[in-house]
Design an enzyme around this catalytic site. Structure first.
Site, PDB file in Angstrom:
ATOM      1  N   GLU A 136      31.376 -40.731  49.290  1.00  0.00           N
ATOM      2  CA  GLU A 136      32.278 -40.225  48.361  1.00  0.00           C
ATOM      3  C   GLU A 136      32.750 -38.912  47.852  1.00  0.00           C
ATOM      4  O   GLU A 136      33.211 -37.900  47.294  1.00  0.00           O
ATOM      5  CB  GLU A 136      32.842 -40.739  47.997  1.00  0.00           C
ATOM      6  CG  GLU A 136      33.850 -41.906  48.737  1.00  0.00           C
ATOM      7  CD  GLU A 136      35.145 -43.195  47.831  1.00  0.00           C
ATOM      8  OE1 GLU A 136      36.186 -42.584  46.870  1.00  0.00           O
ATOM      9  OE2 GLU A 136      35.496 -44.399  48.325  1.00  0.00           O
ATOM     10  N   TYR A 159      38.040 -40.274  40.378  1.00  0.00           N
ATOM     11  CA  TYR A 159      36.316 -40.662  40.655  1.00  0.00           C
ATOM     12  C   TYR A 159      34.984 -40.307  41.636  1.00  0.00           C
ATOM     13  O   TYR A 159      34.018 -40.500  40.676  1.00  0.00           O
ATOM     14  CB  TYR A 159      36.791 -42.230  41.770  1.00  0.00           C
ATOM     15  CG  TYR A 159      35.911 -43.234  42.154  1.00  0.00           C
ATOM     16  CD1 TYR A 159      34.666 -44.014  41.762  1.00  0.00           C
ATOM     17  CD2 TYR A 159      35.344 -43.003  43.625  1.00  0.00           C
ATOM     18  CE1 TYR A 159      33.596 -45.099  41.522  1.00  0.00           C
ATOM     19  CE2 TYR A 159      34.651 -43.850  43.939  1.00  0.00           C
ATOM     20  CZ  TYR A 159      33.699 -44.962  43.680  1.00  0.00           C
ATOM     21  OH  TYR A 159      32.479 -45.110  43.847  1.00  0.00           O
ATOM     22  N   LYS A 163      31.263 -39.784  39.856  1.00  0.00           N
ATOM     23  CA  LYS A 163      29.865 -40.330  40.436  1.00  0.00           C
ATOM     24  C   LYS A 163      28.800 -39.210  41.002  1.00  0.00           C
ATOM     25  O   LYS A 163      28.141 -39.533  40.664  1.00  0.00           O
ATOM     26  CB  LYS A 163      30.456 -41.529  41.623  1.00  0.00           C
ATOM     27  CG  LYS A 163      30.760 -42.133  41.212  1.00  0.00           C
ATOM     28  CD  LYS A 163      30.063 -43.050  40.655  1.00  0.00           C
ATOM     29  CE  LYS A 163      29.655 -43.805  41.364  1.00  0.00           C
ATOM     30  NZ  LYS A 163      28.259 -44.655  40.910  1.00  0.00           N
TER      31      LYS A 163
HETATM   32  P1  NAD Z   1      33.603 -52.786  40.368  1.00  0.00           P
HETATM   33  O1  NAD Z   1      34.674 -51.581  39.984  1.00  0.00           O
HETATM   34  O2  NAD Z   1      33.934 -54.106  41.256  1.00  0.00           O
HETATM   35  O3  NAD Z   1      32.642 -53.540  39.393  1.00  0.00           O
HETATM   36  C1  NAD Z   1      32.350 -52.412  38.466  1.00  0.00           C
HETATM   37  C2  NAD Z   1      31.130 -53.437  37.455  1.00  0.00           C
HETATM   38  O4  NAD Z   1      30.998 -52.539  36.561  1.00  0.00           O
HETATM   39  C3  NAD Z   1      32.637 -54.229  36.771  1.00  0.00           C
HETATM   40  O5  NAD Z   1      32.036 -55.990  36.680  1.00  0.00           O
HETATM   41  C4  NAD Z   1      32.910 -54.105  35.634  1.00  0.00           C
HETATM   42  O6  NAD Z   1      33.094 -54.632  33.789  1.00  0.00           O
HETATM   43  C5  NAD Z   1      31.345 -53.319  35.518  1.00  0.00           C
HETATM   44  N1  NAD Z   1      31.846 -52.512  33.647  1.00  0.00           N
HETATM   45  C6  NAD Z   1      32.798 -51.510  34.099  1.00  0.00           C
HETATM   46  N2  NAD Z   1      32.713 -50.301  33.423  1.00  0.00           N
HETATM   47  C7  NAD Z   1      31.357 -50.414  32.224  1.00  0.00           C
HETATM   48  C8  NAD Z   1      30.824 -49.869  31.514  1.00  0.00           C
HETATM   49  N3  NAD Z   1      31.233 -49.165  30.644  1.00  0.00           N
HETATM   50  N4  NAD Z   1      29.995 -51.136  30.925  1.00  0.00           N
HETATM   51  C9  NAD Z   1      29.125 -52.371  31.730  1.00  0.00           C
HETATM   52  N5  NAD Z   1      29.575 -52.600  32.272  1.00  0.00           N
HETATM   53  C10 NAD Z   1      30.648 -51.621  33.163  1.00  0.00           C
HETATM   54  O7  NAD Z   1      32.905 -51.670  41.368  1.00  0.00           O
HETATM   55  P2  NAD Z   1      32.202 -51.521  42.724  1.00  0.00           P
HETATM   56  O8  NAD Z   1      32.833 -51.918  43.505  1.00  0.00           O
HETATM   57  O9  NAD Z   1      31.318 -53.534  42.538  1.00  0.00           O
HETATM   58  O10 NAD Z   1      31.306 -51.349  42.826  1.00  0.00           O
HETATM   59  C11 NAD Z   1      29.671 -50.829  42.050  1.00  0.00           C
HETATM   60  C12 NAD Z   1      28.925 -49.579  42.097  1.00  0.00           C
HETATM   61  O11 NAD Z   1      28.708 -49.222  43.415  1.00  0.00           O
HETATM   62  C13 NAD Z   1      29.517 -48.494  41.382  1.00  0.00           C
HETATM   63  O12 NAD Z   1      28.990 -47.448  41.186  1.00  0.00           O
HETATM   64  C14 NAD Z   1      30.644 -48.056  42.730  1.00  0.00           C
HETATM   65  O13 NAD Z   1      30.390 -46.373  42.144  1.00  0.00           O
HETATM   66  C15 NAD Z   1      29.029 -47.800  44.447  1.00  0.00           C
HETATM   67  N6  NAD Z   1      29.929 -48.340  44.990  1.00  0.00           N
HETATM   68  C16 NAD Z   1      30.997 -49.143  45.416  1.00  0.00           C
HETATM   69  C17 NAD Z   1      31.455 -48.593  47.107  1.00  0.00           C
HETATM   70  C18 NAD Z   1      32.540 -49.977  47.364  1.00  0.00           C
HETATM   71  O14 NAD Z   1      32.741 -49.548  48.361  1.00  0.00           O
HETATM   72  N7  NAD Z   1      33.289 -50.899  46.459  1.00  0.00           N
HETATM   73  C19 NAD Z   1      30.885 -48.287  47.774  1.00  0.00           C
HETATM   74  C20 NAD Z   1      29.653 -47.334  47.109  1.00  0.00           C
HETATM   75  C21 NAD Z   1      29.281 -46.929  46.174  1.00  0.00           C
HETATM   76  P1  TYD Z   2      40.041 -48.206  49.073  1.00  0.00           P
HETATM   77  O1  TYD Z   2      39.661 -49.388  49.049  1.00  0.00           O
HETATM   78  O2  TYD Z   2      40.263 -47.590  47.066  1.00  0.00           O
HETATM   79  O3  TYD Z   2      37.890 -46.880  48.857  1.00  0.00           O
HETATM   80  P2  TYD Z   2      38.654 -45.945  49.626  1.00  0.00           P
HETATM   81  O4  TYD Z   2      39.181 -44.939  48.415  1.00  0.00           O
HETATM   82  O5  TYD Z   2      37.167 -45.761  48.012  1.00  0.00           O
HETATM   83  O6  TYD Z   2      37.719 -45.277  51.129  1.00  0.00           O
HETATM   84  O7  TYD Z   2      40.895 -47.450  50.135  1.00  0.00           O
HETATM   85  C1  TYD Z   2      40.224 -47.279  51.395  1.00  0.00           C
HETATM   86  C2  TYD Z   2      41.175 -46.443  52.500  1.00  0.00           C
HETATM   87  O8  TYD Z   2      42.698 -47.593  52.668  1.00  0.00           O
HETATM   88  C3  TYD Z   2      41.906 -44.763  51.611  1.00  0.00           C
HETATM   89  O9  TYD Z   2      42.295 -44.578  53.173  1.00  0.00           O
HETATM   90  C4  TYD Z   2      43.054 -45.149  51.542  1.00  0.00           C
HETATM   91  C5  TYD Z   2      42.916 -46.570  52.106  1.00  0.00           C
HETATM   92  N1  TYD Z   2      44.773 -47.574  50.975  1.00  0.00           N
HETATM   93  C6  TYD Z   2      45.725 -47.764  51.653  1.00  0.00           C
HETATM   94  O10 TYD Z   2      46.751 -47.431  52.658  1.00  0.00           O
HETATM   95  N2  TYD Z   2      46.231 -48.544  51.002  1.00  0.00           N
HETATM   96  C7  TYD Z   2      46.204 -49.472  50.250  1.00  0.00           C
HETATM   97  O11 TYD Z   2      46.502 -50.299  49.665  1.00  0.00           O
HETATM   98  C8  TYD Z   2      45.037 -48.927  49.614  1.00  0.00           C
HETATM   99  C9  TYD Z   2      44.541 -49.433  48.155  1.00  0.00           C
HETATM  100  C10 TYD Z   2      44.186 -48.087  50.073  1.00  0.00           C
END
Ligand code: NAD
Ligand code: TYD
Length: 355
Positions: A136, A159, A163
């Protein structure tokens, strides 16, 4: 090798901790997590008794706590995942995103620099600060094109901006201080233990509870989905073999318009969720107001990690979605306890020594 994983109680972190603890019995894996609303130790039950696993509850913004964990466990490498991760929350309240994602990453980098400068490197033990970031940061694509590692940064949400800011600091620490860093940019993850605020688990949970399925705007925004297990294997590969100072994009060539994905989930649930109060599930779809600054399309080109590290995504989307739906149906208690915050008591009962 002693590895610190920050954010190891979150969605990707808990899957990664489990992967690393099981695959590397000779490593020490330390999970460092503040346990925000998104962190849940119940997601780590499969490893909590393992000899090579430790949990520390602390904040990445807390300099003293970070310095302590690095020296106490003689940390060799860091996989930095802790973050505020939900775009909609960042729109409602950006401040925590800047604190955790930017300032927190700065604290981690500075602590790593100090820690590694004070201890002699051991030959054959790799030192890496792996910054787990997101596609992103590249912003939004139109109908054509893909993100490569050379794509310019153009974040659109608080967000993704936070990042991107963290990525720039990581780059600066590599260039200025020769800190051994690598960055990964992964596309949207799905799979078990994802907090039901993100699209896929939210739709599953709402659908089986007979609630509206809110689709933002026209539903034609495109996301490129990857199973979390494939992402964890990519992170494992980059940790061990990624070239320092480099960035690796991670994705599985799997683009879906949101509405098509939601309809597919509904069709799977029609087959497998006998107890749902409303069927067919797609009758629950409701188009709602669009997200401000909503990125239109993401598409990741992962040819660099494929050719350099021999990694590739192995989980097909149809099979991955079905197993994810099944996982949520079989783990409704996990979701309920997560939403209610009940598992926080579990922490105080089971990890008194680290408090
Ligand atoms: P998540 O929100 O599920 O988990 C985040 C974790 O970080 C939680 O366990 C939370 O307690 C911990 N945390 C938050 N603030 C903190 C702090 N100040 N100190 C210590 N711990 C803290 O997130 P996720 O989806 O597992 O994502 C993990 C990482 O991967 C993030 O850096 C996110 O940007 C990156 N990422 C996520 C996705 C996705 O699709 N979910 C994709 C690409 C990259
Ligand atoms: P999301 O899972 O929040 O991931 P990101 O915004 O980081 O890509 O959302 C994925 C896609 O789904 C995004 O285009 C927003 C859309 N979305 C909905 O249409 N309805 C919802 O309730 C949510 C949470 C996301």
């Amino acid at each position: 090798m002693n590895i610190l994983i920050t954010g190891g109680a979150g969605f990707i972190g808990s899957n990664l901790v489990a992967h690393m603890v099981r695959k590397y019995p000779d490593y020490t894996i330390v999970n460092f997590d503040k346990l925000t609303y998104a962190g849940n130790l119940e997601s780590l039950k499969s490893v909590e008794g393992a000899k090579n696993y430790h949990f520390v509850k602390a904040d990445i913004c807390d300099k003293a706590a970070v310095a302590k964990v690095l020296s106490e466990f003689k940390i060799d490498s860091i996989m930095h995942l802790a973050a505020e991760s939900h775009v909609d929350r960042s729109i409602l309240g950006p401040e925590e995103f800047l604190n955790t994602n930017m300032h927190g990453t700065f604290v981690m980098l500075e602590a790593a620099r100090k820690h590694w400068s004070e201890s002699e490197p051991i030959e054959a033990i790799r030192r890496v600060f792996l910054n787990v970031s997101t596609d992103e940061v590249y912003g939004s694509l139109g109908a054509v094109g893909t993100f490569t590692e050379a794509s310019p940064y153009a974040p659109n949400s608080p967000y993704s901006a936070s990042k991107a800011g963290a990525d720039h600091l990581v780059r600066a620490y590599f260039k200025t201080y020769a800190l051994p860093t690598v960055i990964t940019h992964c596309s949207n993850n799905y799979g078990p233990y994802q907090f039901p605020e993100k699209l896929i688990p939210l739709m599953i949970m709402n659908a089986i509870e007979g609630k509206d399925l809110p689709v933002y705007g026209d539903g034609l925004n495109v996301r490129d989905w990857i199973h979390v297990d494939d992402h964890c294997k990519a992170l494992d590969g980059v940790l061990h073999q990624g070239r320092l100072g480099e960035t690796y994009n991670v994705g599985s060539d799997n683009e879906w318009e949101n509405i098509r994905l939601v309809r597919t989930l509904c069709a799977i649930l029609d087959e497998v969720s006998e107890a749902s109060p409303v069927k067919p599930h797609d009758g629950l779809i409701k188009y709602v107001k669009d997200r401000p600054g909503h990125d239109q399309r993401y598409s990741i080109d992962s040819s660099k990690i494929k050719s350099e590290l021999g990694w590739e995504a192995l989980i097909g989307f149809e099979a991955g979605l079905r197993s994810t739906v099944k996982w949520y149906l079989e783990n409704l208690g996990w979701c309920q306890r997560l939403r209610s915050g009940e598992y926080k008591d579990y922490y105080s009962e089971n990890y008194k020594d680290n408090a």
